[in-house]
Design a protein around this motif. Structure first.
Motif, mmCIF file in Angstrom:
data_model
loop_
_atom_site.group_PDB
_atom_site.id
_atom_site.type_symbol
_atom_site.label_atom_id
_atom_site.label_comp_id
_atom_site.label_asym_id
_atom_site.label_seq_id
_atom_site.Cartn_x
_atom_site.Cartn_y
_atom_site.Cartn_z
ATOM 1 N N HIS A 1 -11.024 8.755 6.297
ATOM 2 C CA HIS A 1 -12.401 7.955 5.668
ATOM 3 C C HIS A 1 -12.831 9.058 4.566
ATOM 4 O O HIS A 1 -13.875 9.469 4.664
ATOM 5 C CB HIS A 1 -13.359 7.748 6.771
ATOM 6 C CG HIS A 1 -13.015 6.782 7.794
ATOM 7 N ND1 HIS A 1 -12.768 5.611 7.610
ATOM 8 C CD2 HIS A 1 -12.599 7.187 9.071
ATOM 9 C CE1 HIS A 1 -12.375 5.095 8.852
ATOM 10 N NE2 HIS A 1 -12.152 6.112 9.796
ATOM 11 N N GLN A 2 -12.075 9.376 3.620
ATOM 12 C CA GLN A 2 -12.468 10.343 2.888
ATOM 13 C C GLN A 2 -13.570 10.004 1.783
ATOM 14 O O GLN A 2 -13.428 8.511 1.288
ATOM 15 C CB GLN A 2 -11.149 10.722 2.088
ATOM 16 C CG GLN A 2 -10.035 11.603 2.703
ATOM 17 C CD GLN A 2 -9.240 12.151 1.806
ATOM 18 O OE1 GLN A 2 -9.556 12.773 0.575
ATOM 19 N NE2 GLN A 2 -7.819 12.216 2.123
ATOM 20 N N THR A 3 -14.550 10.823 1.327
ATOM 21 C CA THR A 3 -15.440 10.354 0.637
ATOM 22 C C THR A 3 -15.323 11.101 -0.736
ATOM 23 O O THR A 3 -14.776 12.271 -0.899
ATOM 24 C CB THR A 3 -16.884 10.625 1.273
ATOM 25 O OG1 THR A 3 -17.075 11.955 1.524
ATOM 26 C CG2 THR A 3 -17.082 9.796 2.431
ATOM 27 N N LEU B 1 -16.878 -1.232 0.242
ATOM 28 C CA LEU B 1 -15.828 -2.249 1.134
ATOM 29 C C LEU B 1 -14.256 -2.356 0.344
ATOM 30 O O LEU B 1 -13.376 -2.411 0.985
ATOM 31 C CB LEU B 1 -16.481 -3.593 1.127
ATOM 32 C CG LEU B 1 -17.780 -3.681 1.823
ATOM 33 C CD1 LEU B 1 -18.484 -5.092 1.573
ATOM 34 C CD2 LEU B 1 -17.429 -3.845 3.426
ATOM 35 N N MET B 2 -14.502 -2.314 -0.781
ATOM 36 C CA MET B 2 -13.422 -2.196 -1.703
ATOM 37 C C MET B 2 -12.321 -1.151 -1.692
ATOM 38 O O MET B 2 -11.360 -1.041 -1.387
ATOM 39 C CB MET B 2 -13.524 -2.533 -3.168
ATOM 40 C CG MET B 2 -14.112 -3.971 -3.519
ATOM 41 S SD MET B 2 -12.982 -5.378 -2.984
ATOM 42 C CE MET B 2 -11.447 -4.803 -3.803
ATOM 43 N N THR B 3 -13.213 0.125 -1.414
ATOM 44 C CA THR B 3 -12.664 1.314 -1.245
ATOM 45 C C THR B 3 -11.545 1.297 0.078
ATOM 46 O O THR B 3 -10.581 1.838 0.242
ATOM 47 C CB THR B 3 -13.380 2.532 -1.129
ATOM 48 O OG1 THR B 3 -14.063 2.568 -2.414
ATOM 49 C CG2 THR B 3 -12.863 3.940 -0.912
ATOM 50 N N ARG B 4 -12.519 0.711 1.148
ATOM 51 C CA ARG B 4 -11.805 0.618 2.383
ATOM 52 C C ARG B 4 -10.480 -0.247 2.351
ATOM 53 O O ARG B 4 -9.716 -0.199 3.036
ATOM 54 C CB ARG B 4 -12.957 -0.015 3.420
ATOM 55 C CG ARG B 4 -12.402 -0.261 4.894
ATOM 56 C CD ARG B 4 -13.436 -1.082 5.615
ATOM 57 N NE ARG B 4 -12.562 -1.344 6.955
ATOM 58 C CZ ARG B 4 -13.021 -2.238 7.829
ATOM 59 N NH1 ARG B 4 -14.189 -2.829 7.618
ATOM 60 N NH2 ARG B 4 -12.472 -2.465 8.600
ATOM 61 N N ALA C 1 -3.764 -2.257 -10.363
ATOM 62 C CA ALA C 1 -4.672 -2.777 -11.297
ATOM 63 C C ALA C 1 -6.061 -2.554 -10.832
ATOM 64 O O ALA C 1 -6.931 -2.153 -11.745
ATOM 65 C CB ALA C 1 -4.538 -4.238 -11.299
ATOM 66 N N TYR C 2 -6.430 -2.626 -9.454
ATOM 67 C CA TYR C 2 -7.759 -2.055 -9.007
ATOM 68 C C TYR C 2 -7.949 -0.719 -9.363
ATOM 69 O O TYR C 2 -9.222 -0.388 -9.733
ATOM 70 C CB TYR C 2 -7.824 -2.539 -7.497
ATOM 71 C CG TYR C 2 -9.150 -1.938 -6.992
ATOM 72 C CD1 TYR C 2 -10.419 -2.617 -7.156
ATOM 73 C CD2 TYR C 2 -9.067 -0.687 -6.272
ATOM 74 C CE1 TYR C 2 -11.368 -1.870 -6.776
ATOM 75 C CE2 TYR C 2 -10.222 -0.016 -5.685
ATOM 76 C CZ TYR C 2 -11.385 -1.069 -5.734
ATOM 77 O OH TYR C 2 -12.793 -0.527 -5.363
ATOM 78 N N GLN C 3 -7.126 -0.046 -9.199
ATOM 79 C CA GLN C 3 -7.440 1.611 -9.377
ATOM 80 C C GLN C 3 -7.582 1.918 -10.771
ATOM 81 O O GLN C 3 -8.383 2.789 -11.229
ATOM 82 C CB GLN C 3 -6.027 2.325 -8.763
ATOM 83 C CG GLN C 3 -5.799 2.480 -7.289
ATOM 84 C CD GLN C 3 -4.514 2.791 -6.793
ATOM 85 O OE1 GLN C 3 -3.774 2.989 -7.628
ATOM 86 N NE2 GLN C 3 -4.632 3.008 -5.619
ATOM 87 N N ARG C 4 -6.906 1.293 -11.719
ATOM 88 C CA ARG C 4 -7.238 1.298 -13.190
ATOM 89 C C ARG C 4 -8.604 0.805 -13.521
ATOM 90 O O ARG C 4 -9.269 1.253 -14.457
ATOM 91 C CB ARG C 4 -6.154 0.681 -14.064
ATOM 92 C CG ARG C 4 -5.063 1.356 -14.124
ATOM 93 C CD ARG C 4 -4.057 0.728 -15.041
ATOM 94 N NE ARG C 4 -3.608 -0.490 -14.823
ATOM 95 C CZ ARG C 4 -2.608 -0.969 -14.257
ATOM 96 N NH1 ARG C 4 -1.663 -0.215 -13.445
ATOM 97 N NH2 ARG C 4 -2.434 -2.239 -13.990
ATOM 98 N N HIS C 5 -9.089 -0.358 -12.990
ATOM 99 C CA HIS C 5 -10.195 -1.196 -13.145
ATOM 100 C C HIS C 5 -10.893 -1.245 -11.913
ATOM 101 O O HIS C 5 -11.081 -2.640 -11.581
ATOM 102 C CB HIS C 5 -10.058 -2.223 -13.901
ATOM 103 C CG HIS C 5 -9.068 -1.995 -15.311
ATOM 104 N ND1 HIS C 5 -9.799 -1.526 -16.436
ATOM 105 C CD2 HIS C 5 -7.960 -2.375 -15.538
ATOM 106 C CE1 HIS C 5 -8.643 -1.297 -17.161
ATOM 107 N NE2 HIS C 5 -7.582 -1.966 -16.722
ATOM 108 N N ARG D 1 -6.461 -6.897 7.708
ATOM 109 C CA ARG D 1 -7.229 -8.121 7.870
ATOM 110 C C ARG D 1 -8.673 -7.749 8.228
ATOM 111 O O ARG D 1 -9.288 -8.798 7.439
ATOM 112 C CB ARG D 1 -6.555 -8.603 9.418
ATOM 113 C CG ARG D 1 -7.234 -9.967 9.816
ATOM 114 C CD ARG D 1 -6.750 -10.558 11.081
ATOM 115 N NE ARG D 1 -5.343 -10.547 11.104
ATOM 116 C CZ ARG D 1 -4.378 -10.241 11.675
ATOM 117 N NH1 ARG D 1 -4.480 -8.953 12.525
ATOM 118 N NH2 ARG D 1 -3.080 -10.478 11.727
ATOM 119 N N SER D 2 -8.854 -6.787 8.850
ATOM 120 C CA SER D 2 -10.574 -6.506 8.575
ATOM 121 C C SER D 2 -11.193 -6.574 7.459
ATOM 122 O O SER D 2 -12.248 -6.936 7.156
ATOM 123 C CB SER D 2 -10.833 -5.613 9.844
ATOM 124 O OG SER D 2 -12.165 -5.185 9.855
ATOM 125 N N ALA D 3 -10.458 -5.379 6.781
ATOM 126 C CA ALA D 3 -11.129 -4.957 5.489
ATOM 127 C C ALA D 3 -10.930 -6.176 4.533
ATOM 128 O O ALA D 3 -12.037 -6.269 3.655
ATOM 129 C CB ALA D 3 -10.042 -3.800 4.950
#
Length: 1600
Positions: A242-244, A365-368, A423-427, A486-488
């Motif tokens: 769970h890195q922040t 949530l998206m990071t998770r 794609a998500y990591q870029r934007h 599934r949960s995320a």
């Protein structure tokens, strides 16, 4: 590979004799299985590097890493003399080399937190320093010991501690570069635990051998320092998951808000828990508000300061609203409206937090999800590699094939997931990128679950132990990764529901731009084909995808019509995904053709598809924003038709399609000319033109046959055959019109022209079917429809030929029969798809019946020829041809079923619907309706007309009934609520349309007029449209079954049937040739002799055909093989039992006792899971029997081998015999079951065998359960928990399946029944978790038993949740039940893992803490499940609350009666009884109406029941109050009247209480349920509520 390296270091740390070489082999296996892929990928990346030397540097770094692995494996090789320190040094070099490779790959600080790694290494060194100090203290203690034994023990323990610390440092170096991976974290934690354990040994040995308190105190301090250092290290490791990021402000408060709101949403239904969570939420938001205000004060920018203060105010206002809602909920805990208001306030607060913290909630949530997706992709790669290794040594071909197929499917999903991640990591702030990642993750779950299941099924039969263990570990890691994914994904989906359509529109606009670029490239000749692209492949893909787009559009329309925003988004996503494939296919077609016109046409048409699709999605979005608009459906349907037309135009642009379209147009033009025919002039004789007609007929029939044959080659051959057919058709029509012109008889001319029109119509259908096959060669039933169309052409040709030719008696009939039979011959060439719905035994029965008809026809031909009875001769020829065609069709179906049932073939996977059956039913209904409405039918004689009408009506009724039943089954099998409703509605539409058509058919049958025929045609249109729409909707890939693939070996098994069929056709054709001669010369003995010779040949071939079909019965050979195999296993078990009795059973050293037990449990579970499937196959699915019997039989060898191995390593002789006896009993029961299955054979008509099959199946399940219970108890006591984790993982996956397995749930249960069952199981799970906490400190040995109980309860809970989610009418509640049960399963897995670890090391404090935490998590998740159930049964809960309230009212009335009896119930107001009487009467009337609504509520939904119960309670409360006021107004001087009045309302309250309880019990039940009868009896008590009686009572009281 780094995790496997660390594991290798840890596993080889002990004595040589104690090393688990299987586990070491698995670690080595994991390294070796990944090296190949690693090398290949590095070469690819090096080639793609743009900088000059970067590629070479990457290759050098990779070589260094591979060299480091090579050194490690050389040093770790058994028998080597290398010192331990060299192994640790080699492991350290792997960590350094890994870091170099990662650096050269260009991974930045965003991917790897260097500070985190440096801290990790520093903490490991701190542990080493603390341990060094402890070792020095231990040596001091050892020096003071007087006894050498104690001294040696202390020194030895100190040495072990130092070695364990060196291992920890080495492992830290190895895994530090890849510490984000759970497997690396797990290995580091294990290494730390070894250090902790060695510290405990030092302290223990020092205390027993030293009496110096000062030294012991120093030693204790040093041990405490080591423990602290280890704790710091472990805490730091846990942060890796769970890195922040330091750039995120207020992250703690944001995390708290996310977690607390999740808990509050999950607690809806439990008011006390909701209020508790609301308090925590208010505290967290208050903290966040203060932080934002402080941040605003520090800002110098006034605009930024203003924004922050506005956000803080918005958040504060939302918090105040939450507090008010919480107060209301606390004051009225049973009021569901107050709970809903609190939930709404929490949602608004969460939204305000998201805004105030710059979308921090959604970003978290998206990071998770990003983290979960990364782990899932990595775990998937490992599982695929492990499955490929296991594939080589798996002795079960069936499970091997399934595992390989599943691995291929998952491998195809990984690139999509990785692309979405990148794609998500870029934007990261792009809504499109976020949704693409969510969708990719959700699409990833199903294939991953499929590979997990197939790997579990294959594991018991993998002979290489290292490969099996590696596979098992990969499955475990993949299961954990999928549970988290599934949960995320579910959480992220909830936060992004409203963006689906907008994202889909953005993607469609991007696709439109892509097509513009493709067109530009085509114009400039720069469009090149991609590797692997061919014109054939791209054309086929385009045709297939066009149907997928159509079915996705149908789902979109349905979801929009139902107003379901979630499924509109899902359908929009599916549509866009299909259109992406369509655009890719269009590009491929354009790149693989040199024809500029084709390029331009297909690209332009594709752009039109995209344009119309954008319009459709915009209309869907508009409809969702204005769901009450009645014009929505019509507008959507119109736009959908435009999309459908654009798709058809796009498909028609394909090169092969264009040729077929030209052929269709030519036939249409010629057909139009037949409306006003012009007969060509000729000077040729009638006989010459008739000969030309005969040749044209033969050519056209051959051209039709060529179309069917070429459909199995390529689409290019098919288009060429279609073009030839149109040319022959033109010649055929010209010759037919010429022949009609020679005939001067007007009636004959009309008949010939009518016959030509009939041929024209069926020719158009043939070419349309050809076009359909060309567009999508793999479409269900497409080739069968093409063959049917070709046979219809032959029949029409024969009919016309009979009209327009004159020949010797019987000659035309024989020629027609020949053409009819020859058209069927090609079906036997490659029977790879079903031709009808017949089962194997139905096909055999059809062959027997048709063979009898054929024998009668053969006899009739010769007898009638002898007698000269030409009419009967012709009838016999027609019957002969029909019988041969029927025999051929049944033979093809039998051969197909034999092919798919062969063990070497890949079995199919059933879907929600059988799309082939839908297609066949659609075709049959259309043909029947066409026959009804065909104008030509009105020209027939009365008896024939009636027969045709009745035949068509029978076909329509049969197939519409079949479709309605299929819709009902599909509705119960799919987990998609939109599809559920659509299937039900479609069944109603089809049934209603059929009813209207039947009325029209009856009218037509009674009076065959043109007007009635026209009415019939009008009535048929709605039915055809309804069936078409249903077929389109059902063609979605979501509902599709996976067709079986027939192997080359299976084709050999088909040959006896197909060869006999071909011999029959050849003999039949020869017979007909001779029959022509027989008709012309019935007195010629040589002709009769030749006829007899050919008839004998046909009879022999039919006998062979029947014998071959009987001998090839599916599953029989496999049952015989299984019986032989099981007998051998029983003999082995008997020998082992004799050896055990005589104490001669030698211990087997291939595996440990735990490994044997685990393999026994896994094998037994796989067998148990398939018993019901075999039972079903043995009774009605012969094609599946062989596959299942072979698969189950293969599990008995590892079961018996493990049983013998387990017994050999068990000391207690009684336990030895128990294991062997139970295994033998299971094997013997399997033998009896196999005998019963062989006898049944899958024949549904052999009902006398079904009872023994059921009995044998039940007996086998019972003994298997006994064996499993025994082995699980034994294994759990030893800390073996892998099988339990596998069971829970399967249960979790089952809850997420899109298709409901109807065998796993109990049907016909209401939601309340499922709720009752689930509440019982959930509470049992909570109790078990609590027991595990207490036993963890008092009796660790009992943890295994409790873990077993937890596993069984959770599996039952998961199955019940499938039924509950399916039974509820509220989609949101169904999803909530599913997700809470899945979350509970995840916590159960963690708890069971802790229980196993604690059993292995009872003094491990870290594991003990984890167990306590996870047990509490299980209890918390149980409360969420209960809250979801409570929310789902709002009506039931309202009845419970109502009954409680009414009980309180009754108690209050008893107290009032006591006061009245004592004469102390005084009037406190000025109102008289007369004033109160009207209030009493009015309230009593209202109560009567409320009770009616309450009784009706039992048959309605939960919402209506809740409202009815709440209204009834409010009314009875008001009635009790007004009656008490009325009684008081009478005065205390009339206590009898007071008591009489209050007793009356008490009776009313009691009756209402009974009615409420009866309503609660009857809710959701069927009318025939006993609880409904109880409700009826309780409803009769409503007479106590009768206002007339109340009025009478009031009058008596007033008089008194």
């Amino acid at each position: 590979m780094n995790a496997a390296t660390a594991q290798l270091v840890t596993l080889t740390s002990g004595d040589q004799d104690d090393v688990d070489y299987t586990a070491v082999g698995a670690a080595v296996n994991q390294i070796s299985s990944n090296v190949g892929d690693f090398s290949r990928d590095v070469k690819m990346l090096a080639t793609l590097q743009e900088e000059d030397n970067s590629g070479q540097r990457l290759l050098d770094a990779a070589r260094g890493l591979i060299g480091a692995f090579s050194d490690l494996l050389r040093i770790a090789e058994p028998g080597t003399t290398e010192p331990r320190q060299n192994l640790l040094a080699a492991a350290g070099r792997i960590g350094e080399a890994s870091q170099e490779v990662i650096t050269e790959l260009g991974e930045t600080v965003d991917d790897l937190d260097r500070i985190y790694q440096e801290t990790l290494l520093a903490l490991a060194k701190a542990v080493a320093n603390a341990t060094a100090s402890l070792v020095l203290k231990a040596k001091s203690v050892a020096s003071t010991s007087e006894e050498p034994v104690h001294q040696d023990r202390v020194i030895s323990s100190a040495t072990q501690c130092a070695l364990a610390t060196s291992q920890l440092v080495a492992c830290t170096k190895v895994v530090a570069p890849t510490i984000g991976h759970p497997a690396c974290q797990e290995q580091l934690i294990e290494a730390a635990k070894l250090v902790a354990k060695s510290v405990e040994v030092i302290v223990e040995s020092s205390q027993t051998g030293c009496r110096d308190d000062y030294l012991l105190q120093d030693l204790g301090s040093a041990a405490t320092a080591v423990t602290k250092a280890l704790n710091d290290l472990l805490l730091h490791v846990k942060k890796a998951a769970h890195q922040t990021h330091a750039s995120e402000q207020h992250e703690d408060a944001v995390d708290t808000i996310i977690n607390v709101t999740d808990r509050l949403f999950s607690s809806v239904g439990d008011a006390h828990e909701m209020v508790k969570q609301a308090k925590q939420l208010a505290l967290a938001t208050s903290t966040l508000v203060s932080a934002i205000r402080s941040q605003a004060e520090e800002h110098t920018d006034s605009e930024a300061q203003r924004r922050l203060l506005a956000a803080a105010k918005q958040l504060a206002d939302a918090t105040a609203k939450l507090v008010e809602a919480a107060k209301g909920c606390a004051s009225s805990p049973n009021d569901s409206n107050q709970q809903q208001m609190l939930r709404t306030a929490a949602e608004e607060l969460r939204s305000a937090t998201n805004t105030a913290a710059s979308n921090a909630l959604k970003r978290r949530l998206m990071t998770r999800l990003e983290s979960a997706a990364t782990q899932a992709a990595a775990s998937a790669t490992q599982l695929i590699n492990a499955s490929n290794q296991a594939y080589k040594t798996n002795c079960n071909p069936s499970s091997n094939q399934q595992m390989s197929t599943a691995a291929t499917g998952l491998d195809q999903q990984i690139p999509t997931l990785v692309q979405a991640l990148r794609a998500y990591q870029r934007h990261p702030d792009s809504a499109t990128a976020q949704l693409a990642l969510i969708n990719a993750c959700q699409d990833f779950i199903q294939p991953a679950s499929r590979l997990i299941a197939s790997s579990n099924a294959a594991a018991p039969t993998v002979s290489d132990q290292s490969a099996a263990l590696n596979l098992h570990n990969a499955v475990k890691n993949m299961s954990n990764a999928i549970a988290e994914l599934r949960s995320a994904a579910s959480r992220a989906q909830e936060a992004s529901t409203s963006l689906e359509i907008d994202s889909a529109l953005d993607q469609l606009r991007d696709l439109d731009q892509d097509l513009t670029d493709i067109k530009q490239a085509a114009v400039t000749d720069s469009l090149t084909r991609l590797p692997g692209e061919t014109a054939e492949l791209c054309s086929s893909q385009l045709g297939t995808t066009s149907k997928t787009v159509g079915s996705s559009m149908a789902q979109l329309l349905t979801a929009a019509a139902q107003g379901n925003e979630d499924y509109v988004g899902i359908a929009a996503r599916d549509t866009v995904n299909a259109l992406k494939v369509l655009v890719s296919s269009v590009r491929g077609v354009a790149a693989t053709t040199d024809d500029k016109r084709v390029q331009q046409a297909i690209i332009d048409n594709a752009r039109d598809v995209i344009s119309q699709s954008i319009y459709l999605l915009e209309e869907a979005k508009y409809a969702m924003n204005d769901p009450g608009n009645p014009d929505n459906q019509q507008r959507l349907s119109q736009v959908a038709k435009s999309v459908s037309n654009a798709l058809n135009n796009c498909v028609s642009s394909l090169p092969g399609q264009r040729d077929i379209d030209n052929a269709i147009r030519l036939i249409a033009q010629i057909s139009q000319s037949l409306a006003n025919p012009r007969f060509p002039q000729t000077d040729r004789s009638y006989q010459e033109v008739q000969n030309d007609m005969s040749n044209a007929t033969a050519n056209l029939n051959q051209a039709a046959s060529d179309i069917v044959t070429s459909s199995r080659v390529t689409t290019q051959h098919l288009s060429e055959s279609s073009t030839r057919y149109s040319q022959h058709y033109e010649d055929f029509v010209h010759t037919g019109l010429t022949l009609a012109g020679i005939s001067k008889d007007a009636e004959t001319q009309n008949q010939i022209v009518g016959g030509l029109k009939s041929v024209s119509m069926v020719s158009s259908k043939l070419l349309l079917a050809s076009k359909s096959v060309s567009a999508d060669p793999n479409a269900p039933n497409s080739r069968n429809l093409l063959a049917q169309a070709a046979r219809a052409v032959t029949e029409s040709i024969n009919h016309l030929f009979s009209i327009c030719t004159q020949s010797a008696p019987g000659q035309k009939e024989c020629d027609n029969a020949l053409r009819q039979i020859q058209m069927m011959a090609s079906m036997l060439d490659n029977p790879n798809e079903p031709v009808n719905d017949l089962s194997y035994f139905d096909s055999l029965q059809a062959v027997m019946e048709k063979s009898k008809d054929l024998g009668d026809a053969m006899t009739g031909i010769s007898n009638h020829a002898k007698k000269g009875d030409i009419d009967e001769f012709c009838n016999s020829v027609r019957n002969f041809a029909n019988s041969v065609c029927g025999l051929t069709e049944a033979s093809v179906q039998s051969a197909y079923l034999v092919g798919i049932s062969d063990p070497a073939s890949e079995p199919g996977r059933p879907g929600v619907v059988d799309q082939t059956q839908f297609s066949r039913a659609n075709q049959a209904i259309q043909m029947a309706c066409q026959n009804l409405t065909n104008p030509a039918s009105s020209q027939q004689q009365g008896t024939n007309k009636q027969a045709e009408v009745l035949s068509a009506a029978t076909v329509v009724a049969k197939h519409t009934s079949s479709l309605c039943n299929s819709c009902r089954l599909a509705s119960s099998k799919t987990a998609n609520p939109v599809a559920k409703r659509h299937f039900v509605q479609s069944a109603k539409d089809v049934a209603n349309s059929t009813a209207n058509l039947v009325k029209a058919i009856k009218a037509l049958d009674s009076d065959f007029t043109e007007e009635n025929r026209q009415k019939c045609a009008e009535a048929a249109k709605p039915l055809i449209n309804a069936v078409d729409e249903l077929t389109t909707f059902a063609s979605s890939p979501e509902f599709a079954s996976k067709p079986a693939k027939i192997s080359a070996q299976a084709r050999l098994a088909q040959e006896p049937i197909t060869q006999s069929g071909k011999a029959m056709i050849e003999g039949a054709c020869n017979m007909l040739q001779v029959a022509k001669q027989l008709a012309a010369n019935p007195k010629d003995p040589s002709t009769y002799q030749l006829y007899s010779h050919h008839s004998k040949s046909v009879s022999e071939s039919i006998k062979r055909l029947v014998a071959n079909i009987k001998d090839s019965a599916p599953g029989q050979q496999e049952c015989d093989n299984a019986i032989e195999h099981l007998n051998l296993i029983i003999r082995d078990l008997d020998q082992a039992s004799l050896a055990a009795v005589s104490q001669n059973l030698k211990p087997r050293d291939e595996k440990s006792l735990k490994a044997y037990q685990e393999q026994m449990i896994n094998s037994a579970r796989e067998i148990l899971d398939r018993i019901d499937l075999i039972r079903q196959a043995a009774k009605e699915e012969p094609q599946n029997l062989g596959h299942l019997i072979s698969t189950v039989s293969s599990y008995f060898e590892p079961l018996a081998r493990s049983a013998i191995g387990s017994a050999s390593r068990t000391v207690n002789s009684k336990q030895q015999m128990n294991i062997l006896d139970l295994t033998k009993t299971v094997t013997e029961s399997a033998l009896q079951f196999t005998y019963a299955c062989k006898e049944g054979g899958g024949n549904p008509k052999a009902s006398h065998t079904h009872g023994p099959i059921d009995n044998a199946a039940d007996d086998m399940k019972d003994v298997l359960q006994d064996l499993l219970q025994t082995m699980e108890e034994a294994a759990s006591q030893a800390g073996v928990v892998n099988s339990m984790i596998d069971t829970i993982t399967k249960s979790i996956a089952r809850t997420d399946e899109r298709q409901i397995d109807r065998m796993t749930i109990i049907e016909n249960l209401s939601f309340v029944d499922h709720q009752t069952n689930m509440v019982r199981l959930a509470k049992q799970i909570a109790r078990t978790a609590q027991d595990m906490i207490s036993k963890s400190t008092t009796n660790v040995g009992q943890l295994g038993v409790l873990a077993n109980q937890l596993t069984r309860d959770y599996a039952a809970l998961a199955n019940a949740s499938i039924g509950a989610a399916s039974a509820t009418s509220n989609i949101e509640i169904g999803n909530r039940i599913r997700t809470t049960v899945q979350d509970l399963g995840k916590s159960c897995i963690e708890l069971i893992q802790d229980a196993g670890n604690l059993q292995g090391n009872p003094t491990d404090q870290y594991t003990l803490e984890d167990l306590n935490d996870h047990a509490k998590s299980v209890q918390e998740k149980v409360s969420y499940v209960l809250a979801a159930l409570q929310a789902g049964a709002r009506g039931t809960q309202a009845c419970i609350n109502a009954a409680s309230t009414v009980s309180g009212i009754i108690g209050d009335l008893d107290t009032t009666i006591m006061f009245a009896s004592a004469g102390t119930l005084n009037d406190e107001g000025s109102d008289s009884f007369a004033d109160q009487r009207e209030n009493i009467l009015k309230t009593a009337k209202a109560l009567v109406e409320d009770t009616k609504t309450l009784v009706a509520g039992a048959a309605s939904n939960q919402e209506q029941l809740a409202v009815a119960a709440q209204c009834a309670v409010k009314t009875i409360t008001r009635l009790a109050d007004v009656v008490k006021l009325g009684a008081a107004s009478i005065g205390s001087d009339q206590p009898e009247a007071q008591v009489l009045l209050i007793n009356a309302v008490k009776d009313v309250a009691s009756a209402l209480s009974e009615l409420i309880c009866a309503t609660k019990n009857a809710s959701g039940k069927s009318v025939s349920d006993p609880t409904m009868l109880t409700l009826k009896d309780s409803a009769k008590m409503r007479s106590k509520f009768n206002p007339a009686e109340v009025r009478h009572l009031c009058a008596i009281t007033a008089c008194t």
